[in-house]
Design a protein around this motif. Structure first.
Motif, mmCIF file in Angstrom:
data_model
loop_
_atom_site.group_PDB
_atom_site.id
_atom_site.type_symbol
_atom_site.label_atom_id
_atom_site.label_comp_id
_atom_site.label_asym_id
_atom_site.label_seq_id
_atom_site.Cartn_x
_atom_site.Cartn_y
_atom_site.Cartn_z
ATOM 1 N N ALA A 36 0.796 -1.162 0.051
ATOM 2 C CA ALA A 36 -0.036 0.042 -0.065
ATOM 3 C C ALA A 36 0.988 1.221 -0.018
ATOM 4 O O ALA A 36 2.100 1.266 0.614
ATOM 5 C CB ALA A 36 -1.029 0.068 1.298
ATOM 6 N N PRO A 37 0.469 2.437 -0.629
ATOM 7 C CA PRO A 37 1.302 3.448 -0.699
ATOM 8 C C PRO A 37 1.615 4.029 0.656
ATOM 9 O O PRO A 37 2.728 4.620 0.814
ATOM 10 C CB PRO A 37 0.183 4.548 -1.323
ATOM 11 C CG PRO A 37 -0.492 3.638 -2.240
ATOM 12 C CD PRO A 37 -0.769 2.533 -1.536
ATOM 13 N N ASN A 38 0.908 3.885 1.682
ATOM 14 C CA ASN A 38 1.245 4.376 2.982
ATOM 15 C C ASN A 38 2.006 3.322 3.854
ATOM 16 O O ASN A 38 2.291 3.819 4.981
ATOM 17 C CB ASN A 38 -0.005 4.974 3.652
ATOM 18 C CG ASN A 38 -0.851 3.767 4.099
ATOM 19 O OD1 ASN A 38 -1.207 2.766 3.211
ATOM 20 N ND2 ASN A 38 -1.676 3.906 5.183
ATOM 21 N N ASN A 39 2.243 2.164 3.292
ATOM 22 C CA ASN A 39 3.125 1.387 4.094
ATOM 23 C C ASN A 39 4.630 1.763 4.408
ATOM 24 O O ASN A 39 5.280 2.339 3.351
ATOM 25 C CB ASN A 39 3.361 -0.151 3.435
ATOM 26 C CG ASN A 39 4.236 -1.125 4.387
ATOM 27 O OD1 ASN A 39 5.282 -0.735 4.681
ATOM 28 N ND2 ASN A 39 3.276 -2.298 4.343
ATOM 29 N N PHE A 40 5.057 1.983 5.536
ATOM 30 C CA PHE A 40 6.231 2.787 5.922
ATOM 31 C C PHE A 40 7.280 2.177 4.967
ATOM 32 O O PHE A 40 8.266 2.941 4.666
ATOM 33 C CB PHE A 40 6.530 2.320 7.494
ATOM 34 C CG PHE A 40 8.001 3.081 8.042
ATOM 35 C CD1 PHE A 40 7.874 4.433 8.437
ATOM 36 C CD2 PHE A 40 8.995 2.131 8.191
ATOM 37 C CE1 PHE A 40 9.244 4.874 8.781
ATOM 38 C CE2 PHE A 40 10.253 2.945 8.518
ATOM 39 C CZ PHE A 40 10.316 4.007 8.877
ATOM 40 N N ALA A 41 7.472 0.779 4.858
ATOM 41 C CA ALA A 41 8.480 0.064 4.016
ATOM 42 C C ALA A 41 8.650 0.491 2.584
ATOM 43 O O ALA A 41 9.785 0.984 2.238
ATOM 44 C CB ALA A 41 8.163 -1.370 4.212
ATOM 45 N N ARG A 42 7.432 0.847 2.066
ATOM 46 C CA ARG A 42 7.509 1.208 0.604
ATOM 47 C C ARG A 42 7.740 2.644 0.707
ATOM 48 O O ARG A 42 8.546 3.055 -0.172
ATOM 49 C CB ARG A 42 5.787 1.155 0.342
ATOM 50 C CG ARG A 42 6.034 1.633 -1.093
ATOM 51 C CD ARG A 42 4.520 1.313 -1.854
ATOM 52 N NE ARG A 42 4.348 2.110 -3.249
ATOM 53 C CZ ARG A 42 3.178 1.773 -3.969
ATOM 54 N NH1 ARG A 42 2.206 0.998 -3.654
ATOM 55 N NH2 ARG A 42 3.293 2.466 -5.111
ATOM 56 N N ARG A 43 7.296 3.406 1.870
ATOM 57 C CA ARG A 43 7.807 4.943 1.823
ATOM 58 C C ARG A 43 9.283 5.048 2.213
ATOM 59 O O ARG A 43 9.826 6.144 1.609
ATOM 60 C CB ARG A 43 6.947 5.778 2.699
ATOM 61 C CG ARG A 43 5.394 5.812 2.166
ATOM 62 C CD ARG A 43 4.617 6.870 3.085
ATOM 63 N NE ARG A 43 4.323 6.288 4.390
ATOM 64 C CZ ARG A 43 5.248 6.915 5.536
ATOM 65 N NH1 ARG A 43 6.023 7.866 5.239
ATOM 66 N NH2 ARG A 43 4.893 6.259 6.587
ATOM 67 N N ASN A 44 9.963 3.972 2.654
ATOM 68 C CA ASN A 44 11.281 4.468 3.217
ATOM 69 C C ASN A 44 12.065 3.258 2.694
ATOM 70 O O ASN A 44 12.628 2.313 3.534
ATOM 71 C CB ASN A 44 11.335 4.455 4.695
ATOM 72 C CG ASN A 44 10.344 5.719 5.057
ATOM 73 O OD1 ASN A 44 11.108 6.816 5.078
ATOM 74 N ND2 ASN A 44 9.478 5.514 5.758
#
Length: 394
Positions: free
Chosen positions: A138-146
């Motif tokens: 998901a776009p707001n997943n911490f791992a995806r965002r960082n």
């Protein structure tokens, strides 16, 4: 065989007491113990049925996994809804808060609710590249965002494990914020961490760059990794203490580490007389220190071996952990591998004998079973029949 099973069930019913902590883990990762639910109504019905069945077996605590893969079984500003809840990461139930419902329903049946977190894990194993896997989240997943805060650890067979980098201060702050969100908003009976810290099977953990940048005290690599995990545990302890300040209903903090801290050796003279895998050296989890420094309110070592095991005897480890907690004020609950009963080396009376041993130790205050699906398994064999009736009201 049927009579033997009934006799086993009867003996199991007599090993619990009012003072015992009688917990069970409910794992949501992979929908191991709890299925995906297409609507709030289905979720309510499924969870209430689970709580009813556990209460009928005289459980007094449910340890439910609310964070398995950087996700959430509750509306969060820090993580997307879990794919294990609805089938799609980021998709929840309109106007319904699953965690609030679970806590209320569990307590209504006289049980405690412990919110179980896996702090670091993004995915246990995938054949995709790190970039390809993160792009699916998901776009707001911490791992995806960082992505720069995510380690890709080779696991063999062309697979990698993805986890948040324990050596990054931003990761520690993020996990503490996740704990704060749940502890302050929902006030569960406890925040619970499992045994996954650095990966079990990780041979080549790619944290060399972090080690060079984030090691001001010039620690050895192993000591630095343990320091990272210890820092997280201490930060969570302080976070929960702040949440509890001035409150009468204290949120507790517990961890269920791998059953062997370290084997007795010149470098670990406080270790147990065992010869198994060691969390101190493999997972870089210094669980003994967490008890001695009272970072935790309770500890649940996963003693997943039988009493006559030649390398890791249940009895030897039970006695070792009793000695560790003695005088600390930290509660000791013993984790039992329910799924192993009936396999080679595990006699039909092994479970009841383990529970009886726990009850004879003054320092031990109860047991936790892994996991609910095994506790509630159909009575298809004498062993399963006995297990399915464990902790049933007398």
């Amino acid at each position: 065989m049927k009579m033997a099973a009934i006799a086993l069930a009867a003996s199991l019913a007599g090993v619990t007491s009012a003072r015992d902590f009688r917990g069970v883990w409910v794992a949501t990762v992979g929908n191991m113990d709890f299925p995906r639910c297409t609507s709030a109504q289905v979720f309510k019905r499924t969870f209430s049925n689970l709580a009813d069945r556990l209460a009928r077996r005289n459980c007094n605590a449910m340890i439910f996994q609310v964070r398995a893969n950087c996700d959430a079984f509750y509306p969060s500003r820090l993580a997307p809804y879990s794919r294990w809840m609805t089938g799609v990461e980021g998709r929840g139930y309109s106007g319904f808060d699953p965690l609030a419902y679970m806590i209320n329903e569990t307590r209504r049946r006289g049980m405690e609710f412990h919110a179980w977190f896996n702090p670091y894990r993004v995915v246990r194993a995938t054949k995709l590249s790190k970039e390809a896997y993160l792009a699916r989240l998901a776009p707001n997943n911490f791992a995806r965002r960082n992505p720069h805060l995510v380690l890709a650890v080779p696991m063999g067979n062309g697979e990698i494990s993805l986890l948040l980098d324990p050596g990054e201060p931003e990761v520690i702050r993020y996990i503490a914020a996740v704990v704060h969100e749940v502890a302050s908003r929902y006030r569960p009976d406890a925040i619970h961490f499992d045994d996954y810290f650095y990966p079990y099977d990780g041979k080549m953990i790619p944290d060399g760059d972090t080690y060079r940048r984030r090691n001001p005290y010039k620690l050895s690599l192993a000591n630095w990794r343990r320091h990272n995990v210890n820092t997280l545990i201490l930060q969570v302890r302080r976070t929960i203490d702040r949440v509890n300040y001035g409150k009468s209903d204290k949120v507790r903090f517990g961890i269920s580490p791998f059953g062997i801290w370290a084997n007795y050796a010149p470098e670990t003279p406080a270790g147990s007389r065992t010869k198994g895998q060691e969390s101190f050296h493999t997972l870089f989890a210094d669980s003994r220190l967490w008890v001695k420094r009272r970072y935790v309110d309770y500890i649940v070592p996963q003693i997943y071996w039988h009493r006559t095991h030649t390398k890791a005897s249940f009895t030897v480890l039970l006695n070792w952990w009793c000695n560790v907690v003695r005088g600390t004020g930290v509660k000791l609950y013993i984790g039992h591998a329910l799924y192993r009963f009936g396999t080679p080396g595990w006699g039909q009376d092994e479970l009841v004998q383990q529970l009886r041993l726990v009850r004879t130790r003054r320092e031990a205050s109860g047991s936790v079973l892994f996991s609910s699906r095994h506790l509630l398994a159909p009575a298809t064999t004498p062993v399963k029949l006995g297990v399915s009736r464990i902790w049933k009201d007398r």
